[in-house]
Design an enzyme around this catalytic site. Structure first.
Site, PDB file in Angstrom:
ATOM      1  N   VAL A   1       0.951  -1.293   0.145  1.00 17.16           N
ATOM      2  CA  VAL A   1      -0.029   0.172   0.035  1.00 17.16           C
ATOM      3  C   VAL A   1       0.846   1.221  -0.036  1.00 17.16           C
ATOM      4  CG1 VAL A   1      -0.205   0.314   2.496  1.00 17.16           C
ATOM      5  CG2 VAL A   1      -1.899   0.973   0.795  1.00 17.16           C
ATOM      6  N   ASP A   2       1.878   1.021   0.460  1.00 17.97           N
ATOM      7  CA  ASP A   2       2.903   2.372   0.672  1.00 17.97           C
ATOM      8  C   ASP A   2       3.549   2.666  -1.007  1.00 17.97           C
ATOM      9  OD1 ASP A   2       4.481  -0.075   0.571  1.00 17.97           O
ATOM     10  OD2 ASP A   2       5.975   0.921   1.503  1.00 17.97           O
TER      11      ASP A   2
ATOM     12  N   GLU B   1       8.899 -12.219   2.063  1.00 19.50           N
ATOM     13  CA  GLU B   1       9.665 -11.976   0.606  1.00 19.50           C
ATOM     14  C   GLU B   1      10.609 -13.066   0.676  1.00 19.50           C
ATOM     15  OE1 GLU B   1      10.657  -7.772  -1.049  1.00 19.50           O
ATOM     16  OE2 GLU B   1      12.608  -8.300   0.228  1.00 19.50           O
TER      17      GLU B   1
END
Ligand code: UDP
Ligand code: MN
Length: 332
Positions: A190-191, A281
């Site tokens: 979202v960033d 990740e």
């Protein structure tokens, strides 16, 4: 216009495979998942006008195909005038998941507003927002064919928990709602904001984005998980690229398998009291190393605002904003 909209999906799942790390630590890594999606060949509308393709002239400053023959998408490698009419005829639905928990809710408005301008414009798009503050989700005007759904999730005391939970919630979303209704999904941080076209050229069975921070580096310096005890382990001298946790996707069936595998591996690590260096990740990178992506998106598809532009980056499509970690994360 299109001969068939159907997919032949051959699924052969072997979830528990032995790997070299089982011996001597008896570790079982769930990561070999074979899903082969055969897309019907693209059918072009009659008399479609577009620029003549060339197999001699094109991008020469970057690599546009991997050693396993997956395309690497860079500006100049595809023609939207050709691709859009072909995909338009298939009436596709594209889902996107985005998490906005705690103070990250402040990034949501820009994310949603810029998605309207650049992300699959003209296609059916369903954005799923996962947040602990449903009432704070901004009202953003969406074009016809686009919709937003909000899912409540609990707040978290550690940002690592949010990262850990993403895979679980993505798996559940796909299983509960997306199969049969949506063809593809992208899972995005979202960033970040969209700055340029992100469209059907990015569609594929399993889609990974090359991390902007490491794409010129030797794999020995990639921040893979390096402890053999973790299910995300990748040894020095192994691995292909370093992929982003902040953007990945593909056909919903493929992403379901990815999320399920990463979630399980994460859980197995937790039982052994180990947390991979970069949480999901690291698990994503391990998964994508074993299960080679069928399409790779260049760092145009997730740049970082703090990085200066490199000559091979002709367009920035999506980029992470500069943020103060100490201020926005629940823990350091
Ligand atoms: N996230 C969130 N709240 C948090 C921490 C993370 O919603 O307190 C979500 C958010 O979608 C964010 C993603 O998890 O974009 C990944 O975290 P972050 O962007 O901080 O990781 P980075 O991109 O800096 O590696
Ligand atoms: Mn991020």
């Amino acid at each position: 216009m299109i001969r068939s909209n159907s997919w032949l999906v051959c699924v052969c799942v072997c979830l528990c495979v032995s790997c070299r790390v089982c011996d001597p630590c008896e570790l079982t890594v769930r990561s070999a998942v074979t899903i082969i999606t055969h897309e019907v060949h693209p059918v072009s509308p009659d008399h479609l006008k577009y620029k003549q393709p060339s197999i001699i002239n094109g991008r020469k400053d970057v690599v546009t195909v991997t050693p396993w023959l997956a395309p690497v998408v860079w500006e100049g490698t595809f023609d939207p005038d050709l691709l859009n009419p072909i995909y338009k005829a298939q009436n596709l639905s594209i889902a996107a998941s985005v998490f906005a928990v705690g103070k990250y809710i402040k990034f949501l408005r820009d994310f949603l507003e810029t998605a309207e301008l650049h992300f699959f414009v003209g296609f059916n798009v369903h954005i799923y927002v996962f947040t602990d503050q449903p009432k704070a989700v901004p009202q953003v005007k969406m074009a016809a064919g686009r919709q937003l759904s909000v899912r409540s999730v609990p707040s978290a005391k550690r940002w690592q928990e949010i990262s850990a939970r993403r895979m679980e919630l993505i798996q559940e979303l796909i299983e509960a709602e997306l199969h049969g209704n949506n063809d593809y999904i992208f899972c995005l941080d979202v960033d970040s904001k969209f700055h340029g076209h992100w469209g059907v050229e990015s569609l594929g069975g399993l889609v990974a984005v090359i991390h902007p921070g490491y794409y010129k580096d030797d794999r020995s310096v990639f921040p893979y998980e390096r402890r053999p005890l973790s299910t995300a382990y990748i040894a020095p001298g192994e691995g292909d690229f370093y992929y982003c946790g902040g953007a990945f996707g593909g056909h919903v069936g493929e992403v379901q398998q990815l999320a399920k595998t990463c979630r399980q591996n994460f859980r197995d690590d937790a039982e052994r009291e180990i947390e991979a260096a970069w949480q999901e990740e690291s698990h994503l990178n391990r998964y994508m190393w074993i299960n080679k992506p069928s399409k790779i998106l260049s760092p145009e598809y997730l740049w970082q605002d703090f990085k200066s532009r490199e000559p091979e980056i002709h367009i920035i499509r999506f980029s992470g904003v500069v943020k103060n970690y100490a201020e926005i994360r629940p823990n350091i």
